[in-house]
Scaffold this motif. Structure first.
Motif, mmCIF file in Angstrom:
data_model
loop_
_atom_site.group_PDB
_atom_site.id
_atom_site.type_symbol
_atom_site.label_atom_id
_atom_site.label_comp_id
_atom_site.label_asym_id
_atom_site.label_seq_id
_atom_site.Cartn_x
_atom_site.Cartn_y
_atom_site.Cartn_z
ATOM 1 N N GLN A 1 2.271 6.854 -6.638
ATOM 2 C CA GLN A 1 1.259 7.819 -7.088
ATOM 3 C C GLN A 1 1.678 9.259 -6.763
ATOM 4 O O GLN A 1 1.341 10.182 -7.498
ATOM 5 N N ALA A 2 2.432 9.429 -5.654
ATOM 6 C CA ALA A 2 2.912 10.778 -5.311
ATOM 7 C C ALA A 2 3.855 11.284 -6.397
ATOM 8 O O ALA A 2 3.926 12.493 -6.673
ATOM 9 N N TYR B 1 -3.956 2.753 -8.407
ATOM 10 C CA TYR B 1 -3.354 2.155 -7.198
ATOM 11 C C TYR B 1 -3.116 0.661 -7.400
ATOM 12 O O TYR B 1 -2.043 0.136 -7.096
ATOM 13 N N PRO C 1 -2.127 10.528 -9.691
ATOM 14 C CA PRO C 1 -3.166 9.513 -9.459
ATOM 15 C C PRO C 1 -3.652 8.844 -10.742
ATOM 16 O O PRO C 1 -4.447 7.902 -10.695
ATOM 17 N N TRP D 1 0.844 -1.199 0.000
ATOM 18 C CA TRP D 1 0.000 0.000 0.000
ATOM 19 C C TRP D 1 0.886 1.258 0.000
ATOM 20 O O TRP D 1 0.666 2.189 -0.783
ATOM 21 N N ARG E 1 1.164 4.136 -2.918
ATOM 22 C CA ARG E 1 0.897 5.558 -2.631
ATOM 23 C C ARG E 1 2.122 6.419 -2.970
ATOM 24 O O ARG E 1 1.998 7.524 -3.491
ATOM 25 N N ASP F 1 0.150 13.996 6.161
ATOM 26 C CA ASP F 1 -0.430 13.584 4.873
ATOM 27 C C ASP F 1 0.289 14.216 3.683
ATOM 28 O O ASP F 1 0.112 13.795 2.542
ATOM 29 N N THR G 1 -4.958 0.318 6.384
ATOM 30 C CA THR G 1 -4.651 1.262 7.465
ATOM 31 C C THR G 1 -5.312 0.796 8.767
ATOM 32 O O THR G 1 -4.809 1.063 9.848
#
Ligand SMILES: O=c1cc[nH]c(=O)[nH]1
Length: 457
Positions: free
Chosen positions: A133-134, A142, A138, A126, A130, A263, A331
């Protein structure tokens, strides 16, 4: 030490538990592997718990740095100690528990370890997705990143020792260059690091200890291939400590730039000159963590099925890990992972004392017929209870209520500086030492039963 295995001249990790593991990993291999585990994408956002563990009372930067060093040294010393029996016996972590508890009893922690390692593995996939994707936005789904990272993870587990050599030769240099570059750029941008106090120093140390000890249950799976105990211990403690301190320091810098918003902690990395490249190296490198988790799940399953080809297990485990990362809320799994230390930290304290102090190194039976050692459950359970009496981490209502009632029944209030993992380790270690005379008496009685001539001596 009884194990009943046959020899092997393989240069890769053996396929089944029946073969002897090759001892090919030196200090640099172990150091590079553990250093790579110490740099984590989760560590960058986790730096907030180091900087401000009580919320609203941030540490000064030097205080946070010192807490990172002390916490890492204490935590990794525990990991290093639990890793040495792996080197000396050549047995994986969960198989070592046969020596401590007997084979049948060792299945209980083994199943728990399988559950937690699947969780960690999915969590890592995961994080990698992420992180990707950063960098790439996006637009790329995913699921695609999860599957890609999962496939690379599975490939690494097929030749685990080759993968460790690959890490040492190529990946580590890239990670060092990336960390240095990103540190130079980010620290130059940090508005201020001077404010804060030393008030929350102890809880900050606790947090870093907890970060490190999560590796206790898998250390021996890798140190069983070490050439020496010194290489294993020094590689774990040195490699992981240096890398984790660097990772947390860089995390603090990144957080300062984004107003301590976890975040957005990756934003400054990606926005840095050449940031996509260097942050990309760190994202790619994160597969060493999913690799460690999937491989350790495999080794744990071999404690249950010793003659099942580890490659088959790894592929199956890798696929399940991918599926979990795709369909589950990983999470939510995080809360479970943060408390599973309650099981494994005290268990490895019992293991370390029984092995190093009470003579386990020379008498442990890690074969498939190792008899049950019920007595060893007592110090483990005491440490387990100590963990829950001390911890402030909320879990589920009914479980927290039991321990709140237990605390008030014995009139115990946990001081804010006390770390649950450390308390559990100390209580279990002390309990095992106290059980020492009983262990010795039983050993003598067993020896006399086998050889009655000893009675007259
Ligand atoms: O991925 C991870 C991170 C911490 N501890 C683990 O066992 N696995």
């Amino acid at each position: 030490m009884t194990s009943g295995r046959v020899g092997s001249d393989r240069s890769e990790a053996p396929l089944t538990l029946d073969e002897e593991p090759p001892k090919t990993l030196g200090l640099l291999d172990q150091g590079a592997f553990w250093a790579n585990l110490g740099v984590s994408l989760l560590g960058f956002s986790g730096a907030l718990f180091l900087l401000d563990p009580l919320g609203g009372e941030p540490l000064t930067f030097p205080a946070a740095l010192l807490a990172a060093v002390i916490g890492s040294l204490i935590g990794t010393a525990m990991v290093g100690v639990s890793a040495i029996p792996g080197t000396q016996t050549g047995r994986p972590a969960m198989v070592l528990l046969r020596g401590l508890f007997g084979t049948r009893l060792s299945y209980v922690p083994t199943v728990l370890n399988i559950v937690q390692m699947l969780g960690w593995g999915a969590f890592e996939l995961w994080v990698i997705a992420r992180g990707a994707q950063a960098i790439f936005g996006p637009g790329t789904p995913y699921a695609l990143w999860v599957v890609l990272a999962g496939v690379v993870t599975i490939a690494l587990t097929i030749r685990p020792l080759g993968s460790l050599r690959l890490l040492r030769r190529y990946v580590t240099a890239g990670v060092i260059v990336s960390m240095v570059w990103l540190s130079v750029v980010l620290f130059a941008r940090v508005p201020s690091l001077g404010e804060g106090s030393w008030h929350a120093f102890a809880p900050a140390v606790d947090y870093v200890i907890a970060l490190s000890v999560s590796w206790v249950p898998l250390a021996a799976d890798f140190t069983r291939h070490s050439r020496s105990s010194a290489a294993a211990f020094t590689g774990v403690v040195g490699g992981y400590t240096i890398a984790q301190v660097a990772c947390l320091a860089l995390g603090i810098a990144a957080l300062a730039i984004v107003g301590n918003d976890p975040d957005r902690v990756w934003d400054p990395f990606v926005a840095a000159p050449l940031g996509g490249l260097f942050f990309g190296i760190l994202v790619l490198r994160e597969v060493d963590q999913s690799f460690a988790n999937v491989y350790s799940t495999t080794m744990s399953i071999q404690n249950l099925r010793p003659r099942l080809d580890r490659r088959v297990i790894s592929v199956a485990v890798g696929v399940v890990t991918i599926l979990i990362a795709l369909v589950a809320d990983v999470t939510a799994y995080g809360a479970f992972l943060s408390v599973i230390g309650a099981v494994f930290v005290p268990m490895f304290a019992v293991l370390a004392v029984d092995y190093f102090v009470l003579g386990g190194a020379s008498r442990w039976n890690t074969a498939e017929d190792a008899p049950a050692r019920w007595l060893m459950l007592v110090p483990w359970l005491l440490g387990f209870a100590a963990y829950w009496l001390v911890t402030a981490t909320p879990t589920v209502g009914w479980w927290d209520a039991i321990w709140a009632a237990a605390r008030s029944a014995i009139g115990f209030t946990s001081p804010p500086w006390l770390n649950a993992a450390l308390a559990a380790f100390v209580i279990s270690a002390a309990g095992t030492l106290l059980a020492g005379p009983i262990v010795r008496r039983r050993r003598m009685a067993e020896a006399e039963r086998r050889d009655p001539a000893l009675t007259g001596r």
